[in-house]
Design an enzyme around this catalytic site. Sequence first.
Site, PDB file in Angstrom:
ATOM      1  N   ASN A 228       0.951  -1.310   0.042  1.00 19.71           N
ATOM      2  CA  ASN A 228       0.047  -0.096  -0.159  1.00 19.71           C
ATOM      3  C   ASN A 228       1.077   1.211  -0.110  1.00 19.71           C
ATOM      4  O   ASN A 228       1.458   1.460   1.045  1.00 19.71           O
ATOM      5  CB  ASN A 228      -0.811   0.005   1.252  1.00 19.71           C
ATOM      6  CG  ASN A 228      -1.855   1.074   1.330  1.00 19.71           C
ATOM      7  OD1 ASN A 228      -1.530   2.229   1.042  1.00 19.71           O
ATOM      8  ND2 ASN A 228      -2.985   0.723   1.886  1.00 19.71           N
TER       9      ASN A 228
ATOM     10  N   GLY B 145       0.029   4.337   0.129  1.00 21.71           N
ATOM     11  CA  GLY B 145      -0.372   5.317   1.011  1.00 21.71           C
ATOM     12  C   GLY B 145       0.292   5.055   2.530  1.00 21.71           C
ATOM     13  O   GLY B 145       0.775   6.132   3.263  1.00 21.71           O
TER      14      GLY B 145
ATOM     15  N   ASP C 214      -1.069  -3.634  10.372  1.00 24.00           N
ATOM     16  CA  ASP C 214      -2.149  -4.082  10.060  1.00 24.00           C
ATOM     17  C   ASP C 214      -3.316  -3.118  10.684  1.00 24.00           C
ATOM     18  O   ASP C 214      -3.039  -2.781  11.763  1.00 24.00           O
ATOM     19  CB  ASP C 214      -2.543  -5.490  10.436  1.00 24.00           C
ATOM     20  CG  ASP C 214      -3.707  -6.286   9.809  1.00 24.00           C
ATOM     21  OD1 ASP C 214      -3.915  -6.050   8.477  1.00 24.00           O
ATOM     22  OD2 ASP C 214      -4.725  -6.760  10.539  1.00 24.00           O
TER      23      ASP C 214
ATOM     24  N   ASP D 155     -10.394   6.613   4.377  1.00 20.42           N
ATOM     25  CA  ASP D 155     -10.470   8.000   4.680  1.00 20.42           C
ATOM     26  C   ASP D 155     -11.477   9.053   4.279  1.00 20.42           C
ATOM     27  O   ASP D 155     -11.883   9.965   5.120  1.00 20.42           O
ATOM     28  CB  ASP D 155      -9.152   8.753   4.198  1.00 20.42           C
ATOM     29  CG  ASP D 155      -7.792   8.146   4.951  1.00 20.42           C
ATOM     30  OD1 ASP D 155      -7.976   7.446   6.003  1.00 20.42           O
ATOM     31  OD2 ASP D 155      -6.912   8.293   4.353  1.00 20.42           O
TER      32      ASP D 155
ATOM     33  N   LYS E  20      -2.823  14.334   9.070  1.00 22.07           N
ATOM     34  CA  LYS E  20      -3.357  12.827   9.238  1.00 22.07           C
ATOM     35  C   LYS E  20      -2.408  12.249  10.288  1.00 22.07           C
ATOM     36  O   LYS E  20      -2.722  11.659  11.080  1.00 22.07           O
ATOM     37  CB  LYS E  20      -3.708  12.423   7.962  1.00 22.07           C
ATOM     38  CG  LYS E  20      -4.221  10.932   8.047  1.00 22.07           C
ATOM     39  CD  LYS E  20      -4.401  10.122   7.015  1.00 22.07           C
ATOM     40  CE  LYS E  20      -4.552   8.605   7.372  1.00 22.07           C
ATOM     41  NZ  LYS E  20      -4.628   7.732   6.317  1.00 22.07           N
TER      42      LYS E  20
ATOM     43  N   HIS F 135      -4.144   6.728  13.646  1.00 23.71           N
ATOM     44  CA  HIS F 135      -3.827   5.495  14.172  1.00 23.71           C
ATOM     45  C   HIS F 135      -2.485   5.095  13.877  1.00 23.71           C
ATOM     46  O   HIS F 135      -1.520   4.739  14.708  1.00 23.71           O
ATOM     47  CB  HIS F 135      -4.726   4.495  13.885  1.00 23.71           C
ATOM     48  CG  HIS F 135      -5.293   4.465  12.284  1.00 23.71           C
ATOM     49  ND1 HIS F 135      -5.464   5.693  11.621  1.00 23.71           N
ATOM     50  CD2 HIS F 135      -5.027   3.319  11.494  1.00 23.71           C
ATOM     51  CE1 HIS F 135      -5.495   5.508  10.422  1.00 23.71           C
ATOM     52  NE2 HIS F 135      -5.341   4.200  10.240  1.00 23.71           N
TER      53      HIS F 135
HETATM   54  P1  ITT Z   1      -0.723  -4.163   3.180  1.00 20.35           P
HETATM   55  O1  ITT Z   1      -1.655  -5.352   3.791  1.00 20.35           O
HETATM   56  O2  ITT Z   1      -0.067  -4.633   1.965  1.00 20.35           O
HETATM   57  O3  ITT Z   1       0.175  -3.278   4.066  1.00 20.35           O
HETATM   58  P2  ITT Z   1      -3.523  -3.222   2.946  1.00 20.35           P
HETATM   59  O4  ITT Z   1      -3.962  -1.961   2.395  1.00 20.35           O
HETATM   60  O5  ITT Z   1      -4.045  -4.470   2.631  1.00 20.35           O
HETATM   61  O6  ITT Z   1      -1.990  -3.129   2.541  1.00 20.35           O
HETATM   62  P3  ITT Z   1      -4.441  -3.275   5.715  1.00 20.35           P
HETATM   63  O7  ITT Z   1      -4.686  -4.608   5.628  1.00 20.35           O
HETATM   64  O8  ITT Z   1      -3.596  -3.040   6.814  1.00 20.35           O
HETATM   65  O9  ITT Z   1      -3.520  -2.729   4.470  1.00 20.35           O
HETATM   66  O10 ITT Z   1      -5.811  -2.554   5.613  1.00 20.35           O
HETATM   67  C1  ITT Z   1      -6.813  -2.823   5.818  1.00 20.35           C
HETATM   68  C2  ITT Z   1      -8.045  -2.129   5.264  1.00 20.35           C
HETATM   69  O11 ITT Z   1      -8.110  -0.873   5.943  1.00 20.35           O
HETATM   70  C3  ITT Z   1      -7.753  -1.462   3.750  1.00 20.35           C
HETATM   71  O12 ITT Z   1      -8.933  -1.591   3.233  1.00 20.35           O
HETATM   72  C4  ITT Z   1      -7.279  -0.176   3.698  1.00 20.35           C
HETATM   73  O13 ITT Z   1      -7.381   0.672   2.813  1.00 20.35           O
HETATM   74  C5  ITT Z   1      -7.760   0.194   5.217  1.00 20.35           C
HETATM   75  N1  ITT Z   1      -6.908   1.119   5.671  1.00 20.35           N
HETATM   76  C6  ITT Z   1      -5.977   0.966   6.579  1.00 20.35           C
HETATM   77  N2  ITT Z   1      -5.298   1.987   7.007  1.00 20.35           N
HETATM   78  C7  ITT Z   1      -6.075   3.241   6.650  1.00 20.35           C
HETATM   79  C8  ITT Z   1      -6.150   4.499   6.895  1.00 20.35           C
HETATM   80  O14 ITT Z   1      -5.073   5.211   7.461  1.00 20.35           O
HETATM   81  N3  ITT Z   1      -6.970   5.252   6.293  1.00 20.35           N
HETATM   82  C9  ITT Z   1      -8.076   4.707   5.690  1.00 20.35           C
HETATM   83  N4  ITT Z   1      -8.251   3.270   5.239  1.00 20.35           N
HETATM   84  C10 ITT Z   1      -7.113   2.511   6.032  1.00 20.35           C
HETATM   85 NA    NA Z   2      -3.233  -6.357   3.902  1.00 13.27          NA
END
Ligand code: ITT
Ligand code: NA
Length: 215
Positions: free
Chosen positions: A9, A11, A62, A177, A195, A200
Amino acid sequence: MSLRYVTTNEGKIREALEYLDSGVTQLDYDYTEIQADDLESVAAFGAREAFRVAGEPVVVDDAGLFVDGLDGFPGPYSSYVEDTLGVERVGRVAREADATRAHFRCVLAYCDGEDFAATPEPVDRGDRRGQDLDAADRDSAATDDTVAEGDVPVKLFTGAVPGRIVEPRGDGGFGYDPIFEHDGETFAEMDAERKNAISHRGRALAKFADWYAER
Ligand code: ITT
Ligand code: NA
């Protein structure tokens, strides 16, 4: 010593680099996300696997959106739910149920194959906004654990931020977001710096950065 932030990701890595400038690079590796109802287990398992693959110190994070009035939905399933239901429909479900109180939570897991027993505990910076601690903030202030299932220890750092589910606004950030409002602005309306200062992930990163600097 170099450190790999393991994520698919973009972001996340943009946010992480604000805290971890020296020698941190992204490893775009899709580690196994186990089915578990807590972020800790998912992050710890992912960090061990990523460390085995990378062969150098790794951090994974995560994260998830927890709608309080929907029993924490989508929580650890946030990624799956974003891909299936979609962010806008999650927002609609929460608003129609009149369940708009929510929080984001992030668990950052560090693994370098060594034991952490001799390392100082992270210092919590507490609530930087001076507001009352609610459930999410209390969680964020909790002592972080070293999880040592099997033989490879993992150090965990958590962060959380309370907010409210609103109609989508803004085009910054990523994921949920646009529907998450904190102090009158959605995370997608904030610039990355703002942000990060309250999010978090920013909170977990700040604790990790303090600890890592001592290490
Ligand atoms: P990685 O596991 O490869 O790091 P990912 O996008 O799958 O990337 P997560 O499993 O941690 O990461 O994300 C879980 C969900 O939460 C995913 O749909 C993200 O878009 C969302 N998410 C995580 N952090 C966020 C944030 O800071 N703002 C908005 N959405 C977020
Ligand atoms: Na993930």
